[in-house]
Design a protein around this motif. Structure first.
Motif, mmCIF file in Angstrom:
data_model
loop_
_atom_site.group_PDB
_atom_site.id
_atom_site.type_symbol
_atom_site.label_atom_id
_atom_site.label_comp_id
_atom_site.label_asym_id
_atom_site.label_seq_id
_atom_site.Cartn_x
_atom_site.Cartn_y
_atom_site.Cartn_z
ATOM 1 N N THR A 169 0.874 -1.094 -0.278
ATOM 2 C CA THR A 169 0.140 0.080 -0.031
ATOM 3 C C THR A 169 0.857 1.264 0.182
ATOM 4 O OG1 THR A 169 -1.549 -1.319 1.211
ATOM 5 C CG2 THR A 169 -1.991 1.120 1.329
ATOM 6 N N PRO A 170 0.467 2.500 -1.019
ATOM 7 C CA PRO A 170 1.182 3.594 -0.564
ATOM 8 C C PRO A 170 1.522 4.031 0.890
ATOM 9 C CG PRO A 170 -0.462 3.929 -2.279
ATOM 10 C CD PRO A 170 -0.717 2.373 -1.685
ATOM 11 N N GLY A 171 3.002 4.304 1.082
ATOM 12 C CA GLY A 171 3.374 4.787 2.542
ATOM 13 C C GLY A 171 3.959 3.692 3.193
ATOM 14 N N THR A 172 3.777 2.533 2.920
ATOM 15 C CA THR A 172 4.430 1.247 3.485
ATOM 16 C C THR A 172 6.165 1.329 3.496
ATOM 17 O OG1 THR A 172 3.929 -0.031 1.664
ATOM 18 C CG2 THR A 172 2.236 -0.159 3.630
ATOM 19 N N GLY A 173 6.485 2.141 2.706
ATOM 20 C CA GLY A 173 8.005 2.121 2.556
ATOM 21 C C GLY A 173 8.749 1.592 1.315
ATOM 22 N N LYS A 174 8.088 1.222 0.203
ATOM 23 C CA LYS A 174 8.688 0.528 -0.658
ATOM 24 C C LYS A 174 9.740 1.634 -1.333
ATOM 25 C CE LYS A 174 4.752 0.747 -3.018
ATOM 26 N NZ LYS A 174 4.206 1.616 -1.878
ATOM 27 N N THR A 175 9.381 2.788 -1.645
ATOM 28 C CA THR A 175 10.637 3.597 -2.278
ATOM 29 C C THR A 175 11.929 3.672 -1.356
ATOM 30 O OG1 THR A 175 8.956 5.096 -3.434
ATOM 31 C CG2 THR A 175 11.040 5.891 -3.060
ATOM 32 N N THR A 176 11.719 3.948 0.025
ATOM 33 C CA THR A 176 12.765 4.247 0.808
ATOM 34 C C THR A 176 13.284 2.833 1.087
ATOM 35 O OG1 THR A 176 11.451 5.583 2.042
ATOM 36 C CG2 THR A 176 13.254 4.824 3.073
ATOM 37 N N ARG A 216 2.104 8.700 8.288
ATOM 38 C CA ARG A 216 3.062 8.623 7.114
ATOM 39 C C ARG A 216 2.123 9.383 6.296
ATOM 40 N NH1 ARG A 216 5.938 2.786 6.700
ATOM 41 N NH2 ARG A 216 6.829 2.746 8.674
ATOM 42 N N ARG A 271 1.472 13.733 3.583
ATOM 43 C CA ARG A 271 1.479 14.230 2.032
ATOM 44 C C ARG A 271 0.084 15.271 1.964
ATOM 45 N NH1 ARG A 271 2.626 8.606 -0.744
ATOM 46 N NH2 ARG A 271 4.430 7.901 0.658
ATOM 47 N N THR A 307 6.395 -3.768 8.491
ATOM 48 C CA THR A 307 7.315 -2.810 9.025
ATOM 49 C C THR A 307 7.145 -1.931 10.134
ATOM 50 O OG1 THR A 307 6.389 -0.921 7.402
ATOM 51 C CG2 THR A 307 7.635 -2.450 6.356
ATOM 52 N N LEU A 329 9.888 -1.485 12.759
ATOM 53 C CA LEU A 329 11.255 -2.009 12.286
ATOM 54 C C LEU A 329 11.770 -0.796 11.548
ATOM 55 C CD1 LEU A 329 10.756 -5.203 10.286
ATOM 56 C CD2 LEU A 329 11.644 -4.929 12.626
ATOM 57 N N GLU A 330 13.046 -0.251 11.813
ATOM 58 C CA GLU A 330 13.677 0.767 11.037
ATOM 59 C C GLU A 330 14.049 0.257 9.633
ATOM 60 O OE1 GLU A 330 13.665 2.987 14.131
ATOM 61 O OE2 GLU A 330 14.544 3.723 12.401
ATOM 62 N N VAL A 331 14.135 1.300 8.928
ATOM 63 C CA VAL A 331 14.372 0.609 7.240
ATOM 64 C C VAL A 331 15.456 -0.345 7.015
ATOM 65 C CG1 VAL A 331 14.855 1.873 4.984
ATOM 66 C CG2 VAL A 331 13.730 2.988 6.330
ATOM 67 N N VAL A 373 14.167 -3.601 7.828
ATOM 68 C CA VAL A 373 13.349 -3.859 6.764
ATOM 69 C C VAL A 373 14.536 -4.544 5.646
ATOM 70 C CG1 VAL A 373 11.709 -3.559 5.201
ATOM 71 C CG2 VAL A 373 11.383 -2.612 7.488
HETATM 72 N N1 LIG Z 1 10.493 1.378 8.227
HETATM 73 C C1 LIG Z 1 10.150 2.728 8.330
HETATM 74 N N2 LIG Z 1 10.093 3.195 9.326
HETATM 75 C C2 LIG Z 1 9.965 4.307 9.607
HETATM 76 N N3 LIG Z 1 9.606 5.256 8.599
HETATM 77 C C3 LIG Z 1 9.495 4.640 7.371
HETATM 78 C C4 LIG Z 1 9.934 3.129 7.211
HETATM 79 N N4 LIG Z 1 9.796 3.102 5.943
HETATM 80 C C5 LIG Z 1 9.517 4.336 5.275
HETATM 81 N N5 LIG Z 1 9.312 5.224 6.336
HETATM 82 C C6 LIG Z 1 8.594 6.775 5.882
HETATM 83 O O1 LIG Z 1 7.428 6.297 5.607
HETATM 84 C C7 LIG Z 1 7.070 7.333 4.504
HETATM 85 C C8 LIG Z 1 6.823 6.676 3.038
HETATM 86 O O2 LIG Z 1 7.770 5.918 2.750
HETATM 87 P P1 LIG Z 1 7.865 5.685 1.087
HETATM 88 O O3 LIG Z 1 7.725 7.026 0.274
HETATM 89 O O4 LIG Z 1 9.056 4.810 1.026
HETATM 90 O O5 LIG Z 1 6.603 4.884 0.948
HETATM 91 P P2 LIG Z 1 5.897 4.173 -0.364
HETATM 92 O O6 LIG Z 1 5.619 3.008 -0.088
HETATM 93 O O7 LIG Z 1 7.110 4.262 -1.323
HETATM 94 O O8 LIG Z 1 5.259 5.340 -0.855
HETATM 95 P P3 LIG Z 1 4.260 5.460 -2.246
HETATM 96 O O9 LIG Z 1 3.679 4.124 -2.774
HETATM 97 O O10 LIG Z 1 3.393 6.409 -2.198
HETATM 98 O O11 LIG Z 1 5.489 5.793 -3.139
HETATM 99 C C9 LIG Z 1 8.569 8.282 4.231
HETATM 100 O O12 LIG Z 1 8.504 9.347 4.913
HETATM 101 C C10 LIG Z 1 9.610 7.376 4.956
HETATM 102 O O13 LIG Z 1 10.909 7.933 5.368
#
Ligand SMILES: Nc1ncnc2c1ncn2[C@@H]1O[C@H](COP(=O)(O)OP(=O)(O)OP(=O)(O)O)[C@@H](O)[C@H]1O
Length: 183
Positions: A9-16, A107, A111, A147, A150-152, A155
């Motif tokens: 799902t958007p915001g779960t941290g995929k990009t990071t 998170r 936006r 996640t 968990l820290e990035v 993960v």
């Molecule tokens: N494991 C984590 N712990 C804490 N914060 C996190 C973690 N992973 C991601 N974040 C934070 O959550 C926010 C969303 O992360 P990110 O943009 O990577 O999500 P995404 O799934 O790629 O979203 P989208 O699909 O909209 O691109 C960012 O601010 C990121 O720093």
């Protein structure tokens, strides 16, 4: 080398997570959202939902072409549409990132999204929508990583263990349904 899908799902941290994973594994990363933009793989834009209307057939064809050309070096494909790629023979591992709804709300609220778009995504996360969709196409290759606490880096280290075959986290343990009634 592995072809890895990172979805969720958007915001779960995929990009990071995918950026750090790509660095640690030294394998290229394809961000589906960027590919859709660069190759104009969409019909139009839904102003109400705030989403591009992606041409899924063109996107999947583009992804298959990229994988066939790059698979020997390994590849990470990241995006909430990545798991719709149906040809599972091309994929070695699918990771669905999960985030507890209260965390996801925090998170996504950073936006400039309309509240309706935040709620739609949080409800989808609470209902395991992404996991169900991923299992539909890649049944035995799906791993689910919660996640929430968990820290990035943690993960990423977990995903590396999964990619190396040291760990398999099948879908099923993550259950955020109670958050449907809290929010
Ligand atoms: N494991 C984590 N712990 C804490 N914060 C996190 C973690 N992973 C991601 N974040 C934070 O959550 C926010 C969303 O992360 P990110 O943009 O990577 O999500 P995404 O799934 O790629 O979203 P989208 O699909 O909209 O691109 C960012 O601010 C990121 O720093």
């Amino acid at each position: 080398m592995s072809v890895i899908l990172i979805t969720g799902t958007p915001g779960t941290g995929k990009t990071t997570v995918s950026k750090l994973l790509s660095q640690k594994l030294s394998i290229p990363l394809v961000a589906v959202n960027d590919l859709v933009e660069e190759k104009h793989l969409y019909h139009g834009y839904d102003p109400e939902k705030g989403y591009k209307e992606v041409d899924m057939e063109d996107l999947c064809h583009e992804l298959e072409t990229i994988i066939i050309n790059f698979q020997k070096d390994g590849l990470i494909i990241e995006g909430h549409l990545a798991h719709f790629l149906e040809n599972s023979d091309l994929i070695d591992c699918v990771v669905v990132l999960r985030a507890r709804p209260d965390i996801l709300i925090k998170r996504l609220s950073k936006r400039n999204w309309p509240e309706s778009k935040v709620n739609e995504n949080v409800e989808a996360e609470a209902l395991d929508i992404c996991t169900f969709e991923a299992v539909e196409n890649h049944v035995n290759k799906v791993n689910e990583v919660d996640t929430t606490d968990l820290e990035v880096e943690d993960v990423v280290d977990l995903i590396i263990k999964i990619v190396n075959g040291e760990k398999h986290i099948p879908p099923g343990d993550v259950n955020f349904l109670e958050y449907m009634y809290k929010s």
